[in-house]
Design a protein around this motif. Structure first.
Motif, PDB file in Angstrom:
ATOM      1  N   ARG A  29       9.147   7.202   2.757  1.00  0.00           N
ATOM      2  CA  ARG A  29       8.137   5.990   3.284  1.00  0.00           C
ATOM      3  C   ARG A  29       6.983   6.409   3.144  1.00  0.00           C
ATOM      4  O   ARG A  29       5.972   5.349   2.787  1.00  0.00           O
ATOM      5  N   ALA A  30       6.388   7.390   3.444  1.00  0.00           N
ATOM      6  CA  ALA A  30       5.050   7.430   2.671  1.00  0.00           C
ATOM      7  C   ALA A  30       4.552   7.623   1.628  1.00  0.00           C
ATOM      8  O   ALA A  30       3.180   6.528   1.493  1.00  0.00           O
ATOM      9  N   ILE A  31       5.241   7.796   0.691  1.00  0.00           N
ATOM     10  CA  ILE A  31       4.608   7.596  -0.909  1.00  0.00           C
ATOM     11  C   ILE A  31       5.230   6.483  -1.280  1.00  0.00           C
ATOM     12  O   ILE A  31       4.273   5.171  -1.891  1.00  0.00           O
ATOM     13  N   ARG A  32       5.998   5.292  -0.240  1.00  0.00           N
ATOM     14  CA  ARG A  32       5.901   3.900  -0.852  1.00  0.00           C
ATOM     15  C   ARG A  32       4.734   3.201  -0.216  1.00  0.00           C
ATOM     16  O   ARG A  32       4.731   2.352  -0.773  1.00  0.00           O
ATOM     17  N   ARG A  33       4.130   3.526   0.992  1.00  0.00           N
ATOM     18  CA  ARG A  33       3.091   2.521   1.475  1.00  0.00           C
ATOM     19  C   ARG A  33       2.209   2.932   0.533  1.00  0.00           C
ATOM     20  O   ARG A  33       1.398   1.712   0.598  1.00  0.00           O
ATOM     21  N   LEU A  34       1.811   4.372  -0.074  1.00  0.00           N
ATOM     22  CA  LEU A  34       0.905   4.441  -1.092  1.00  0.00           C
ATOM     23  C   LEU A  34       0.984   3.801  -1.675  1.00  0.00           C
ATOM     24  O   LEU A  34       0.124   2.946  -2.535  1.00  0.00           O
ATOM     25  N   GLU A  35       1.863   3.830  -2.390  1.00  0.00           N
ATOM     26  CA  GLU A  35       2.474   2.938  -3.899  1.00  0.00           C
ATOM     27  C   GLU A  35       2.061   1.004  -3.402  1.00  0.00           C
ATOM     28  O   GLU A  35       1.350   0.608  -5.028  1.00  0.00           O
ATOM     29  N   LEU A  36       2.490   0.782  -2.337  1.00  0.00           N
ATOM     30  CA  LEU A  36       2.379  -0.683  -2.820  1.00  0.00           C
ATOM     31  C   LEU A  36       0.779  -0.893  -2.368  1.00  0.00           C
ATOM     32  O   LEU A  36       0.272  -2.085  -2.484  1.00  0.00           O
ATOM     33  N   SER A  37      -0.012   0.374  -1.844  1.00  0.00           N
ATOM     34  CA  SER A  37      -0.809  -0.467  -1.226  1.00  0.00           C
ATOM     35  C   SER A  37      -1.756   0.113  -2.136  1.00  0.00           C
ATOM     36  O   SER A  37      -3.494  -1.535  -2.432  1.00  0.00           O
ATOM     37  N   ARG A  38      -2.150   0.691  -3.169  1.00  0.00           N
ATOM     38  CA  ARG A  38      -2.441   0.788  -4.745  1.00  0.00           C
ATOM     39  C   ARG A  38      -1.741   0.143  -6.024  1.00  0.00           C
ATOM     40  O   ARG A  38      -2.760   0.607  -6.582  1.00  0.00           O
ATOM     41  N   LYS A  39      -0.790  -0.284  -5.404  1.00  0.00           N
ATOM     42  CA  LYS A  39      -0.004  -0.217  -7.148  1.00  0.00           C
ATOM     43  C   LYS A  39       0.233   0.147  -8.276  1.00  0.00           C
ATOM     44  O   LYS A  39      -0.457  -0.186  -9.183  1.00  0.00           O
ATOM     45  N   SER A  40       0.812   1.467  -7.236  1.00  0.00           N
ATOM     46  CA  SER A  40       0.952   2.368  -8.495  1.00  0.00           C
ATOM     47  C   SER A  40       1.655   3.434  -8.162  1.00  0.00           C
ATOM     48  O   SER A  40       2.826   2.818  -7.657  1.00  0.00           O
ATOM     49  N   ARG A  41       2.017   4.237  -9.591  1.00  0.00           N
ATOM     50  CA  ARG A  41       3.336   5.456  -8.904  1.00  0.00           C
ATOM     51  C   ARG A  41       2.340   6.496  -8.395  1.00  0.00           C
ATOM     52  O   ARG A  41       1.270   7.082  -8.659  1.00  0.00           O
TER      53      ARG A  41
END
Length: 274
Positions: A29-41
């Motif tokens: 979940r934390a990794i996904r939050r980072l991806e959504l905030s930065r639009k990245s993998r």
């Protein structure tokens, strides 16, 4: 009494497994939050001492072939136009695995950012050099990438052949010195290849020689300011999501803690007094 003991043993056995799954889910979940905030993998390469099984046996991990296989697979699953964010926390590891990861990141067309919340030494530094940008905590460090042959630095083995005459050195040491020269040359050339597109061939060679030539001890900490002076693309200021993610990778909790504090952000004394 026997049934009670059996139930307690079952709970004691299953609790670490359930807890491990809860932590794994929280990490995703934390990794996904980072991806959504930065639009990245977002990819993590985090090596910490953790507890496995109900016996509580800790082990230390390093960059290995399994790591490189997983990261290369994640990169293959990432579109060419999508940035990659790699969170690095590692003491280093195998040169082969580190070079594979660095080469794959270097080939990715979109922007590659490496985040270093605490340290990325040796092979971790080599991977960082493949990034378009290195984002560090103000107290985080990288380190030299000079090869190590067994227990000894390659540069130190070569130094022995300069101090002693050939007939005073064992055949084994002479062979190790020959391997050491090749290892340093190979790492220097690889680092130069990574850095040349970003800083030019002459500067890349200078930095590669400094990092791989054994000018420091292998665990020497290179802070952000020093790395900037070398010409690397370093900036400070980790996203909040990185710190939240690292909280889910705590050290082995079965040991008595050596560091303790109240885990709350404090206000300034001026505001507290008012």
């Amino acid at each position: 009494m026997f049934e009670l003991l059996l139930i307690l043993l079952l709970i004691y056995t299953l609790f670490p497994v359930i807890r491990h799954r809860q932590i794994a889910s929280a990490r995703f979940r934390a990794i996904r939050r980072l991806e959504l905030s930065r639009k990245s993998r977002a990819i993590t390469l985090i090596h910490r001492q953790e507890t496995l099984s109900f016996l509580g046996i800790p082990f230390r991990s390093y960059i290995d072939i399994d790591d490189s296989e997983q990261i290369l697979r994640a990169i293959r699953l990432t579109p060419d136009d999508m940035p990659i964010d790699l969170v690095l926390h590692t003491p280093g590891g195998l040169v082969l695995a580190s070079e594979q990861i660095a080469e794959a990141l270097n080939k990715h067309p979109a922007k590659v950012t490496v985040f270093v919340p605490h340290y990325a030494m040796s092979g971790g530094t080599m991977i960082s050099l493949a990034a378009d940008e290195i984002v560090m905590d103000e107290n985080a460090v990288l380190g030299p990438v000079d090869p190590q042959l067994g227990r000894f630095p390659a540069a130190s083995i070569i130094e022995v052949t300069k101090i002693k005459k050939a007939d005073e050195i064992s055949d084994n040491t002479l062979i190790m010195a020959d391997i050491a020269k090749k290892a340093i040359r190979q790492v220097r050339n690889f680092v130069k290849q990574l850095l040349t597109p970003r800083m030019g061939e002459a500067k890349a060679l200078e930095v590669a020689e400094l990092l791989s030539g054994g000018h420091w001890t292998h665990d020497y900490p290179l802070g952000g300011k020093e790395l900037k002076q070398l010409g690397l693309a370093v900036r400070f200021g980790l996203p909040r999501e990185i710190y939240e993610l690292m909280e889910l990778y705590r050290q082995n909790p079965s040991r008595r803690p050596t560091v303790q504090y109240i885990p709350l952000p404090y206000q300034s004394n001026r505001r507290n007094n008012s």
